[in-house]
Design a protein around this motif. Structure first.
Motif, PDB file in Angstrom:
ATOM      1  N   THR A  62     -17.493 -85.920  51.634  1.00 30.52           N
ATOM      2  CA  THR A  62     -18.435 -86.173  52.723  1.00 30.52           C
ATOM      3  C   THR A  62     -18.600 -84.990  53.664  1.00 30.52           C
ATOM      4  OG1 THR A  62     -17.782 -88.502  52.657  1.00 30.52           O
ATOM      5  CG2 THR A  62     -18.998 -87.773  54.595  1.00 30.52           C
ATOM      6  N   VAL A  63     -17.486 -84.301  54.015  1.00 29.15           N
ATOM      7  CA  VAL A  63     -17.512 -83.308  55.094  1.00 29.15           C
ATOM      8  C   VAL A  63     -17.777 -81.875  54.634  1.00 29.15           C
ATOM      9  CG1 VAL A  63     -16.145 -82.264  56.955  1.00 29.15           C
ATOM     10  CG2 VAL A  63     -16.081 -84.748  56.590  1.00 29.15           C
ATOM     11  N   PRO A  64     -17.000 -81.307  53.697  1.00 28.53           N
ATOM     12  CA  PRO A  64     -17.127 -79.866  53.403  1.00 28.53           C
ATOM     13  C   PRO A  64     -18.458 -79.477  52.764  1.00 28.53           C
ATOM     14  CG  PRO A  64     -15.030 -80.748  52.602  1.00 28.53           C
ATOM     15  CD  PRO A  64     -15.898 -81.918  52.937  1.00 28.53           C
ATOM     16  N   THR A  65     -18.905 -78.265  53.111  1.00 27.85           N
ATOM     17  CA  THR A  65     -20.030 -77.638  52.412  1.00 27.85           C
ATOM     18  C   THR A  65     -19.530 -76.711  51.311  1.00 27.85           C
ATOM     19  OG1 THR A  65     -20.043 -75.812  54.013  1.00 27.85           O
ATOM     20  CG2 THR A  65     -21.472 -77.693  54.477  1.00 27.85           C
ATOM     21  N   ASP A  66     -18.236 -76.333  51.395  1.00 27.80           N
ATOM     22  CA  ASP A  66     -17.615 -75.425  50.421  1.00 27.80           C
ATOM     23  C   ASP A  66     -16.176 -75.881  50.183  1.00 27.80           C
ATOM     24  OD1 ASP A  66     -19.523 -72.720  50.407  1.00 27.80           O
ATOM     25  OD2 ASP A  66     -19.517 -73.767  52.334  1.00 27.80           O
ATOM     26  N   ILE A  67     -15.653 -75.565  49.014  1.00 26.99           N
ATOM     27  CA  ILE A  67     -14.256 -75.858  48.679  1.00 26.99           C
ATOM     28  C   ILE A  67     -13.535 -74.549  48.375  1.00 26.99           C
ATOM     29  CG2 ILE A  67     -12.695 -76.957  47.034  1.00 26.99           C
ATOM     30  CD1 ILE A  67     -14.025 -78.975  48.824  1.00 26.99           C
ATOM     31  N   LEU A  68     -12.366 -74.351  48.994  1.00 25.41           N
ATOM     32  CA  LEU A  68     -11.482 -73.231  48.679  1.00 25.41           C
ATOM     33  C   LEU A  68     -10.328 -73.786  47.863  1.00 25.41           C
ATOM     34  CD1 LEU A  68     -11.383 -71.408  52.148  1.00 25.41           C
ATOM     35  CD2 LEU A  68     -12.849 -70.909  50.187  1.00 25.41           C
ATOM     36  N   TYR A  69     -10.204 -73.301  46.637  1.00 26.78           N
ATOM     37  CA  TYR A  69      -9.223 -73.836  45.686  1.00 26.78           C
ATOM     38  C   TYR A  69      -8.049 -72.876  45.581  1.00 26.78           C
ATOM     39  CZ  TYR A  69      -7.390 -75.303  41.093  1.00 26.78           C
ATOM     40  OH  TYR A  69      -6.587 -75.707  40.057  1.00 26.78           O
ATOM     41  N   LEU A  70      -6.879 -73.313  46.052  1.00 32.20           N
ATOM     42  CA  LEU A  70      -5.678 -72.475  46.044  1.00 32.20           C
ATOM     43  C   LEU A  70      -4.865 -72.783  44.784  1.00 32.20           C
ATOM     44  CD1 LEU A  70      -3.362 -71.883  49.143  1.00 32.20           C
ATOM     45  CD2 LEU A  70      -2.492 -71.930  46.825  1.00 32.20           C
ATOM     46  N   HIS A  71      -4.672 -71.764  43.952  1.00 32.35           N
ATOM     47  CA  HIS A  71      -3.854 -71.918  42.740  1.00 32.35           C
ATOM     48  C   HIS A  71      -3.460 -70.537  42.242  1.00 32.35           C
ATOM     49  CE1 HIS A  71      -6.749 -70.620  39.516  1.00 32.35           C
ATOM     50  NE2 HIS A  71      -7.550 -70.697  40.555  1.00 32.35           N
ATOM     51  N   SER A  72      -2.373 -70.485  41.518  1.00 31.85           N
ATOM     52  CA  SER A  72      -1.909 -69.234  40.888  1.00 31.85           C
ATOM     53  C   SER A  72      -1.873 -68.066  41.867  1.00 31.85           C
ATOM     54  CB  SER A  72      -2.796 -68.862  39.684  1.00 31.85           C
ATOM     55  OG  SER A  72      -2.888 -69.942  38.788  1.00 31.85           O
ATOM     56  N   GLN A  73      -1.440 -68.320  43.109  1.00 31.57           N
ATOM     57  CA  GLN A  73      -1.270 -67.303  44.160  1.00 31.57           C
ATOM     58  C   GLN A  73      -2.585 -66.645  44.578  1.00 31.57           C
ATOM     59  OE1 GLN A  73       1.698 -64.652  42.476  1.00 31.57           O
ATOM     60  NE2 GLN A  73       3.368 -65.964  43.162  1.00 31.57           N
ATOM     61  N   ARG A  74      -3.699 -67.343  44.365  1.00 32.04           N
ATOM     62  CA  ARG A  74      -4.991 -66.805  44.810  1.00 32.04           C
ATOM     63  C   ARG A  74      -5.890 -67.956  45.254  1.00 32.04           C
ATOM     64  NH1 ARG A  74      -5.326 -66.733  39.151  1.00 32.04           N
ATOM     65  NH2 ARG A  74      -7.258 -67.610  38.288  1.00 32.04           N
ATOM     66  N   ILE A  75      -7.047 -67.591  45.825  1.00 33.81           N
ATOM     67  CA  ILE A  75      -7.980 -68.596  46.341  1.00 33.81           C
ATOM     68  C   ILE A  75      -9.358 -68.361  45.734  1.00 33.81           C
ATOM     69  CG2 ILE A  75      -9.129 -69.479  48.411  1.00 33.81           C
ATOM     70  CD1 ILE A  75      -6.653 -68.679  50.000  1.00 33.81           C
TER      71      ILE A  75
END
Length: 711
Positions: free
Chosen positions: A392-405
């Motif tokens: 509902t809220v975000p316009t973008d997603i930052l996906y944190l995995h494998s020591q990076r974003i």
């Protein structure tokens, strides 16, 4: 050592006392560590060259040889204790071993150096030295608090960052006016564990970012690094991180929110000072001029509308009019966290950081917050594991995995689709390249020694070397939770008949409640905060006795209770295995490890102190502790707090597979939809079942919010 001192003075008559003392100290402290004269030369040779520039390196090294003999007179005797023999022909060790008695001296002469008796260790002295070492070790052990066999380490997060010269110059000159935030090439570590390595984050002004990823990867730590200044952002950008609850004092709740507007508070204070001075008879014309300017500024910022704006925010977060004029010290920790959120929403910083904001809210407040943040005017970065909130809220997603974003456009649902498609394409590209490599390598292997194909082979080899190195997609391990199997019980299992309850000197919380549950039950309890959901759970489990009415339960009914404060009550100084040992003593270590493994706490994670685990990992440990007692009826009060999305999905599957009864208090809409067969609503001193499930309840809540907004 006096002999060395005299020798140095003799060889270097111009040396001053300070340098001589320095060389002497180096030699004295390293006497037992120097293995040869080269090490002495490395330690003091440069100093000796500066003292006597006329001496050659060979002369200085010769002096170092003599110093070694003075420090370690027995050091160079090893070659004189036995006669060194030069072998003029190969030696057959097998035949020498067959004639061991006759050739033992020969073997010694080749392989064994005879030890100087002066170097032999005195057994009594050795025993005495070992006793002293043991005594020191025991003393250190007593002085240092230990957990099991591992001393706990006080770890903290650290960050490093590379800043471009252009941005550095703009910042230094004060010319950096951008509202966008770029944090490039930064690392974050927690103790010895690297969380992020060479990561990049770009936050465009006015966009709303949802930060997602598994528990323990560093989402909360990243927010703290930004708000704490360890990661540099433009200095003119105001940052507010909602992390700690408001301090309880005599300040009214609404005034606590209004105080966040520093400009308004300063102008109002100055207006009072100027008005008091003028009313006391001051005739200074400058005071009247300044007062006029203050009034103009207050009008420009619409200061008169601020109380109404603060009241709307507080009301949306559950504070009615009476609560808004109560002192902050009268509120519990959960309500003070809501106050902190209200202050943040009112002050509108350039960058707002929220960490699990829905944890402290009921469903009505969550729906209000979702609607409010959709019109948020500045930049928002929020960590959340609520699927509906992230859709509902975000316009973008930052996906944190494998020591990076990695950054993705759209809400969480769009992120999942894009990520899945992206990973499929990457895997296809990797597999295609592997097939191509294998085909080319086959050609190279086949014609490697064919002179007519030499040029073709070489070109193929060069082509392979130029191919980019692609890696297969690393699949995240699937989270699996498993509740213990139970034996069925014959009904009736649990029943409340005409139950009313109230605490001493307070109004009734429940009146005439008639509800029941069995092993097939998947009941979700919803309602506003303070409506009595947790109290109802305690009555169901028999922790609280009904004031009026009767509670009936099967004699073999055994509850497993997960409290919303269960995680905070764990012993943070021990590791997970030790916690289970303390709670359920007498079982093999393998059984404790197996129990923890069933909730994703395995390997080294099970041996970390609980205080060093993330919130979600602590929740899994709490589940393991609860289930070690083999309950046949689960009562879960806000179990999703701190769990990541994958673990919440696993929890829903585990509840559906469980063959005992389940009563659940939750604000996570997705989990409720996955497991709920029956919905109970607490409110107005009653507990009622809602036909139509969660969809009907959400419709009712939205109607209430619309009605409140129109007033």
């Amino acid at each position: 050592m006096m002999q060395c001192s005299d020798f140095i003075k003799t060889e270097f008559p111009l040396i001053d006392d300070d340098l001589k003392q320095y060389v002497q100290d180096v030699l004295e402290n390293g006497a037992d560590d120097f293995q040869d004269s080269d090490e002495i030369y490395e330690a003091v040779g440069e100093v000796l060259h500066e003292i006597a520039a006329e001496k050659t390196e060979k002369e200085i090294r010769c002096i170092c040889d003599k110093l070694l003999n003075m420090l370690r007179p027995t050091k160079n005797t090893q070659n004189t204790n036995g006669l060194a023999k030069v072998l003029h022909a190969p030696v057959h060790l097998g035949s020498m071993a067959a004639n061991l008695e006759s050739t033992v001296d020969d073997m010694k002469s080749i392989w064994v150096m005879q030890r100087d008796d002066s170097l032999k260790v005195d057994a009594k002295k050795l025993e005495k030295a070992q006793a002293k070492l043991q005594e020191k070790a025991e003393k250190r052990q007593k002085e240092t608090p230990r957990v099991g066999n591992n001393a706990p380490k006080l770890e903290s997060a650290t960050a490093s960052q590379v800043t471009s010269k252009k941005e550095y110059k703009l910042e230094a000159k004060g010319n950096n006016k951008t509202q966008d935030i770029r944090i490039e090439n930064f690392d974050i570590a927690y103790g010895d564990r690297v969380l992020l390595l060479g990561a990049d984050v770009t936050l465009a002004f006015g966009r709303r970012y949802g930060l997602v990823g598994r528990n323990g990867l560093g989402k909360t730590t990243l927010l703290r690094m930004i708000s704490g200044g360890q990661l540099k952002i433009p200095s003119h950008i105001s940052v507010l991180h909602v992390e700690q609850e408001v301090t309880g004092d005599d300040t009214l709740a609404i005034n606590s929110v209004l105080e966040c507007d520093i400009v308004r508070e300063t102008l109002i204070k100055r207006e009072k000072e100027l008005s008091a001075a003028i009313n006391s008879g001051s005739s200074d014309p400058e005071l009247s001029t300044e007062l006029t300017e203050v009034y103009a500024q207050l009008q420009n910022i619409e200061a008169d509308k601020a109380p109404a704006k603060a009241s709307v925010i507080l009301n949306g977060l559950g504070f009615d009019k009476q609560m808004q004029i109560r002192a902050t010290r009268t509120f519990s920790g959960g309500w003070r966290m809501r106050l902190a959120l209200a202050r943040a929403l009112f002050s509108r910083p350039d960058l707002l950081l929220l960490d699990e904001p829905t944890n402290m809210l009921d469903i009505k407040a969550i729906i209000w917050l979702e609607n409010y943040l959709q019109n948020w005017p500045t930049t928002l970065l929020v960590v959340s594991h609520d699927r509906n909130f992230l859709d509902t809220v975000p316009t973008d997603i930052l996906y944190l995995h494998s020591q990076r974003i990695e950054a993705y456009r759209g809400n969480y649902d769009q992120f999942l689709k894009t990520k899945t498609e992206k990973h499929k394409n990457q895997q296809r590209e990797y597999e295609a390249q592997q097939q191509h490599r294998a085909h080319v390598q086959e050609f190279i292997d086949r014609f490697r020694y064919n002179a007519n194909r030499a040029s073709s082979v070489q070109s193929k080899i060069k082509m392979l070397e130029k191919l980019p190195e692609l890696k297969p997609i690393e699949k995240e391990t699937e989270v699996i939770l498993k509740f213990p199997d139970t034996e069925p019980l014959s009904p009736p299992i649990l029943q409340l008949n005409d139950v009313s309850f109230w605490y001493e000197s307070s109004k009734p919380i429940f009146t005439n409640v008639n509800i029941g549950a069995n092993f097939d039950s998947r009941i979700c309890i919803v309602g506003d905060n303070g409506a009595g959901k947790t109290t109802l759970l305690k009555i169901i489990m028999g922790i609280l006795a009904p004031t009026v009415g009767m509670r009936h339960s099967h004699r073999n009914l055994k509850f497993g209770y997960f409290s919303q404060h269960h995680v905070d009550q764990l012993d943070m100084s021990v590791n997970s295995v030790q916690l289970l040992q303390q709670t359920y003593p007498g079982k093999p270590i393998e059984e404790y490890r197996r129990q923890l493994g069933g909730f994703g706490v395995s390997g080294d994670l099970a041996l970390q102190t609980i205080g060093s685990l993330s919130g979600g990992q602590k929740s899994r440990v709490a589940f393991a502790v609860m289930c070690m007692g083999y309950p046949n009826f689960l009562v879960l009060d806000e179990p999703t707090n701190h769990l990541d999305i994958e673990t919440i999905e696993a929890l829903g599957k585990a509840i559906n597979k469980y063959n005992g009864g389940v009563i659940l208090v939750s604000h996570d809409e997705r989990l409720i939809r996955v497991v709920c067969k029956e919905l109970w609503v607490c409110g107005n001193q009653s507990v009622r079942s809602v036909e139509g499930g969660f969809d009907e309840y959400r419709r009712i809540v939205e109607q209430e919010l619309e009605a409140a907004a129109s007033k």
